[in-house]
Design a protein around this motif. Sequence first.
Motif, mmCIF file in Angstrom:
data_model
loop_
_atom_site.group_PDB
_atom_site.id
_atom_site.type_symbol
_atom_site.label_atom_id
_atom_site.label_comp_id
_atom_site.label_asym_id
_atom_site.label_seq_id
_atom_site.Cartn_x
_atom_site.Cartn_y
_atom_site.Cartn_z
ATOM 1 N N ARG A 100 66.926 82.476 44.942
ATOM 2 C CA ARG A 100 66.838 81.040 44.652
ATOM 3 C C ARG A 100 68.199 80.589 44.132
ATOM 4 O O ARG A 100 69.000 81.392 43.644
ATOM 5 C CB ARG A 100 65.782 80.783 43.584
ATOM 6 C CG ARG A 100 64.364 81.023 44.058
ATOM 7 C CD ARG A 100 63.441 80.783 42.908
ATOM 8 N NE ARG A 100 63.983 81.507 41.748
ATOM 9 C CZ ARG A 100 63.258 82.125 40.848
ATOM 10 N NH1 ARG A 100 61.974 82.116 40.925
ATOM 11 N NH2 ARG A 100 63.821 82.773 39.851
ATOM 12 N N ALA A 101 68.455 79.309 44.190
ATOM 13 C CA ALA A 101 69.764 78.781 43.806
ATOM 14 C C ALA A 101 70.087 79.081 42.342
ATOM 15 O O ALA A 101 71.206 79.468 42.004
ATOM 16 C CB ALA A 101 69.823 77.282 44.067
ATOM 17 N N THR A 102 69.108 78.925 41.464
ATOM 18 C CA THR A 102 69.377 79.160 40.035
ATOM 19 C C THR A 102 69.705 80.619 39.774
ATOM 20 O O THR A 102 70.645 80.925 39.035
ATOM 21 C CB THR A 102 68.157 78.737 39.189
ATOM 22 O OG1 THR A 102 66.999 79.413 39.676
ATOM 23 C CG2 THR A 102 67.942 77.244 39.254
ATOM 24 N N ARG A 141 72.688 85.740 49.452
ATOM 25 C CA ARG A 141 72.300 84.381 49.104
ATOM 26 C C ARG A 141 70.962 83.985 49.701
ATOM 27 O O ARG A 141 70.171 83.269 49.083
ATOM 28 C CB ARG A 141 73.405 83.407 49.575
ATOM 29 C CG ARG A 141 73.082 81.942 49.393
ATOM 30 C CD ARG A 141 73.003 81.597 47.910
ATOM 31 N NE ARG A 141 72.630 80.214 47.695
ATOM 32 C CZ ARG A 141 71.385 79.805 47.446
ATOM 33 N NH1 ARG A 141 70.409 80.663 47.413
ATOM 34 N NH2 ARG A 141 71.129 78.538 47.237
ATOM 35 N N PHE A 183 70.850 82.753 41.963
ATOM 36 C CA PHE A 183 72.130 83.030 42.621
ATOM 37 C C PHE A 183 73.294 82.631 41.709
ATOM 38 O O PHE A 183 74.243 83.391 41.514
ATOM 39 C CB PHE A 183 72.215 82.265 43.941
ATOM 40 C CG PHE A 183 73.555 82.350 44.608
ATOM 41 C CD1 PHE A 183 73.941 83.489 45.273
ATOM 42 C CD2 PHE A 183 74.436 81.276 44.560
ATOM 43 C CE1 PHE A 183 75.183 83.566 45.887
ATOM 44 C CE2 PHE A 183 75.667 81.344 45.166
ATOM 45 C CZ PHE A 183 76.037 82.499 45.833
ATOM 46 N N ARG A 184 73.229 81.438 41.127
ATOM 47 C CA ARG A 184 74.310 80.975 40.246
ATOM 48 C C ARG A 184 74.445 81.853 39.011
ATOM 49 O O ARG A 184 75.560 82.177 38.587
ATOM 50 C CB ARG A 184 74.069 79.521 39.856
ATOM 51 C CG ARG A 184 74.378 78.558 40.976
ATOM 52 C CD ARG A 184 74.399 77.123 40.493
ATOM 53 N NE ARG A 184 73.076 76.619 40.168
ATOM 54 C CZ ARG A 184 72.291 75.964 41.016
ATOM 55 N NH1 ARG A 184 72.692 75.721 42.236
ATOM 56 N NH2 ARG A 184 71.105 75.537 40.629
ATOM 57 N N LYS A 185 73.309 82.278 38.441
ATOM 58 C CA LYS A 185 73.359 83.140 37.257
ATOM 59 C C LYS A 185 73.987 84.491 37.587
ATOM 60 O O LYS A 185 74.852 84.977 36.861
ATOM 61 C CB LYS A 185 71.955 83.349 36.695
ATOM 62 C CG LYS A 185 71.392 82.148 35.988
ATOM 63 C CD LYS A 185 69.970 82.416 35.515
ATOM 64 C CE LYS A 185 69.361 81.153 34.930
ATOM 65 N NZ LYS A 185 67.939 81.352 34.581
ATOM 66 N N GLN A 186 73.539 85.093 38.684
ATOM 67 C CA GLN A 186 74.079 86.401 39.057
ATOM 68 C C GLN A 186 75.550 86.311 39.432
ATOM 69 O O GLN A 186 76.340 87.199 39.099
ATOM 70 C CB GLN A 186 73.274 86.998 40.204
ATOM 71 C CG GLN A 186 71.920 87.488 39.779
ATOM 72 C CD GLN A 186 71.217 88.256 40.874
ATOM 73 O OE1 GLN A 186 71.749 88.475 41.952
ATOM 74 N NE2 GLN A 186 69.990 88.667 40.599
ATOM 75 N N LEU A 187 75.931 85.246 40.104
ATOM 76 C CA LEU A 187 77.333 85.087 40.472
ATOM 77 C C LEU A 187 78.202 84.901 39.229
ATOM 78 O O LEU A 187 79.299 85.458 39.138
ATOM 79 C CB LEU A 187 77.498 83.907 41.429
ATOM 80 C CG LEU A 187 78.820 83.837 42.178
ATOM 81 C CD1 LEU A 187 79.040 85.092 43.018
ATOM 82 C CD2 LEU A 187 78.861 82.616 43.061
ATOM 83 N N ALA A 188 77.702 84.136 38.258
ATOM 84 C CA ALA A 188 78.444 83.954 37.002
ATOM 85 C C ALA A 188 78.626 85.286 36.279
ATOM 86 O O ALA A 188 79.717 85.576 35.754
ATOM 87 C CB ALA A 188 77.713 82.958 36.110
#
Length: 96
Positions: free
Chosen positions: A67-69, A63, A71-76
């Motif tokens: 970047r936050a965006t 993490r 991170f969220r895409k890869q986690l999804a």
Amino acid sequence: MPALVNVKHVFVKAAARVNNRAENSHQPMRERERLMRGFRDPARTRVFLSCFGPIRQHLALKRHLLRATLFRKQLAVRFAQWWEFIHVTQNPSNVF
């Protein structure tokens, strides 16, 4: 040396594995076991952690490097892969 004549000399055991328990407590497996205090049986804890380790490695992203965006895409994406894997393993007849 006359100053050391009355000093009591103590033999210090410096053999290997003397401090084994303290050293083992710092190993990653022991630290993870300590976090999982709900498990009373060490063998059962190791079985769980051996299964849980690869799952966590798949879902745990670095993490602090993302970047936050992103991170969220890869986690999804990784969660989608995980749910697909679970679906295939629970329903192997639906694969083909």
